[in-house]
Enzyme design. Sequence first.
Site, PDB file in Angstrom:
ATOM      1  N   ASN A   9       0.759  -1.096  -0.076  1.00 52.45           N
ATOM      2  CA  ASN A   9       0.035   0.146  -0.040  1.00 52.45           C
ATOM      3  C   ASN A   9       0.959   1.136  -0.183  1.00 52.45           C
ATOM      4  O   ASN A   9       1.272   1.814   1.132  1.00 52.45           O
ATOM      5  CB  ASN A   9      -0.931  -0.019   1.241  1.00 52.45           C
ATOM      6  CG  ASN A   9      -1.764   1.306   1.307  1.00 52.45           C
ATOM      7  OD1 ASN A   9      -1.707   1.890   0.464  1.00 52.45           O
ATOM      8  ND2 ASN A   9      -2.381   1.323   2.722  1.00 52.45           N
ATOM      9  N   LYS A  11       0.072   4.466  -0.191  1.00 51.30           N
ATOM     10  CA  LYS A  11      -0.403   5.390   0.308  1.00 51.30           C
ATOM     11  C   LYS A  11      -0.230   6.695  -0.765  1.00 51.30           C
ATOM     12  O   LYS A  11      -0.380   6.500  -2.113  1.00 51.30           O
ATOM     13  CB  LYS A  11      -0.181   5.827   1.396  1.00 51.30           C
ATOM     14  CG  LYS A  11      -0.033   4.356   2.619  1.00 51.30           C
ATOM     15  CD  LYS A  11       0.094   4.849   3.720  1.00 51.30           C
ATOM     16  CE  LYS A  11       0.202   3.584   4.728  1.00 51.30           C
ATOM     17  NZ  LYS A  11       0.122   3.678   5.919  1.00 51.30           N
ATOM     18  N   HIS A  96      -9.374   1.344   4.856  1.00 52.98           N
ATOM     19  CA  HIS A  96      -8.157   1.186   5.649  1.00 52.98           C
ATOM     20  C   HIS A  96      -8.418   2.118   6.813  1.00 52.98           C
ATOM     21  O   HIS A  96      -9.042   3.090   6.940  1.00 52.98           O
ATOM     22  CB  HIS A  96      -7.205   1.920   4.489  1.00 52.98           C
ATOM     23  CG  HIS A  96      -5.801   1.841   5.197  1.00 52.98           C
ATOM     24  ND1 HIS A  96      -5.363   2.711   5.942  1.00 52.98           N
ATOM     25  CD2 HIS A  96      -5.094   1.101   4.926  1.00 52.98           C
ATOM     26  CE1 HIS A  96      -4.136   2.480   6.353  1.00 52.98           C
ATOM     27  NE2 HIS A  96      -3.870   1.524   5.819  1.00 52.98           N
ATOM     28  N   GLU A  98      -6.713   4.777   7.842  1.00 50.67           N
ATOM     29  CA  GLU A  98      -6.487   6.169   7.515  1.00 50.67           C
ATOM     30  C   GLU A  98      -7.806   6.730   7.012  1.00 50.67           C
ATOM     31  O   GLU A  98      -7.982   7.869   7.092  1.00 50.67           O
ATOM     32  CB  GLU A  98      -5.436   6.225   6.560  1.00 50.67           C
ATOM     33  CG  GLU A  98      -4.075   5.985   7.551  1.00 50.67           C
ATOM     34  CD  GLU A  98      -2.959   5.626   6.567  1.00 50.67           C
ATOM     35  OE1 GLU A  98      -2.865   5.714   5.451  1.00 50.67           O
ATOM     36  OE2 GLU A  98      -2.066   5.039   7.366  1.00 50.67           O
ATOM     37  N   GLU A 168      -5.424  -5.360  10.549  1.00 49.92           N
ATOM     38  CA  GLU A 168      -4.580  -4.096  10.929  1.00 49.92           C
ATOM     39  C   GLU A 168      -4.815  -3.528  12.101  1.00 49.92           C
ATOM     40  O   GLU A 168      -5.516  -2.399  12.090  1.00 49.92           O
ATOM     41  CB  GLU A 168      -4.575  -3.043   9.761  1.00 49.92           C
ATOM     42  CG  GLU A 168      -4.127  -3.603   8.399  1.00 49.92           C
ATOM     43  CD  GLU A 168      -3.610  -2.706   7.369  1.00 49.92           C
ATOM     44  OE1 GLU A 168      -2.479  -2.868   7.097  1.00 49.92           O
ATOM     45  OE2 GLU A 168      -4.279  -1.583   7.108  1.00 49.92           O
ATOM     46  N   GLY A 174       2.246   2.234  10.639  1.00 50.85           N
ATOM     47  CA  GLY A 174       3.137   3.536  10.483  1.00 50.85           C
ATOM     48  C   GLY A 174       3.776   3.898  11.893  1.00 50.85           C
ATOM     49  O   GLY A 174       4.162   4.739  11.635  1.00 50.85           O
ATOM     50  N   SER A 214       3.216  -2.043  10.170  1.00 46.12           N
ATOM     51  CA  SER A 214       4.927  -2.200  10.362  1.00 46.12           C
ATOM     52  C   SER A 214       5.336  -3.738  10.256  1.00 46.12           C
ATOM     53  O   SER A 214       6.278  -3.802  10.880  1.00 46.12           O
ATOM     54  CB  SER A 214       5.098  -1.732  12.035  1.00 46.12           C
ATOM     55  OG  SER A 214       4.701  -0.537  12.010  1.00 46.12           O
ATOM     56  N   GLY A 235       2.896  -1.112   4.262  1.00 41.62           N
ATOM     57  CA  GLY A 235       2.664   0.188   3.817  1.00 41.62           C
ATOM     58  C   GLY A 235       4.361   0.705   3.831  1.00 41.62           C
ATOM     59  O   GLY A 235       4.612   0.677   2.602  1.00 41.62           O
ATOM     60  N   GLY A 236       4.888   1.320   4.771  1.00 38.65           N
ATOM     61  CA  GLY A 236       6.014   1.886   4.783  1.00 38.65           C
ATOM     62  C   GLY A 236       7.331   0.980   4.003  1.00 38.65           C
ATOM     63  O   GLY A 236       8.078   1.644   3.062  1.00 38.65           O
TER      64      GLY A 236
END
Length: 261
Positions: A9, A11, A96, A98, A168, A174, A214, A235-236
């Site tokens: 993802n 983002k 998600h 967010e 999640e 994150g 993470s 993600g990251g």
Amino acid sequence: MRAILIAGNWKMNPGTLAAASALAQAVKDGLGHDASVHVVLCPASVHLGLVDQILEGSIIGLGAQNMHARPDGAYTGEISGAMLVDLGCTHVILGHSERRHGMGETDTMVNQKLHAALSAGLIPIVCLGETKEERLTDRTEHVLLTQLEGSLAGLEPVQMAKVVLAYEPVWAIGTGLTATPEQAQAAHAFIRNRLTAQFGAATAEHVVVQYGGSVKPDNALELLACPDIDGALVGGASLKADDFLKIITAGREAARRKANS
Ligand code: PEP
């Protein structure tokens, strides 16, 4: 046996078409044709068309990060499921955290989008998970149950079998904090038990439930090796091709161990 699904993802990253194109190319080159793990890249919507062209001829799926529940109409700034399919998308992330926490997306809205995504022929990746405060006050299972019931309302088992879930925990997204394999496995087992109650054992055994929060090269294998964890929503670490490819390698090893167990 359920296939392992690793999705990146991205983002609202990276900032340019050139960087998105380089990242997709690096993942494609590094992955080769080993299909033992399923891989999906979810770039920003403005980068979908270009990434689709780069992924042509590869085994990597293309996912969007959101869509609108209506098929067309006066919805300024929105994108329909059919438009995503037309751009080459196979998957779409829905609900998600967010979007749930930052943009007020509710279970009802996620449910409407889920039905629309299935109608459009997309594989939805439906996210759910508790906040830190909910975990600390022992409400994790209650929250997951509410999100499952609301987000998956009205689905027939045959439709549910096409849906991917992503557990999640919001406190792990994150933040560098990761659920322990025991915490994650417990949440995944709870989710699968609820799927069994709602859709029957055969469907529940079929549904891919990813973990997200993470996930990094150094913790991926211990998470992915858990019996009810069928992949990762990353993600990251998906923004660095090397790290993402290492997570895919961990997924291959987890798949090998599960096949031999
Ligand atoms: C996510 O965005 O779904 C996510 C899990 O992010 P990160 O891996 O950075 O925690």
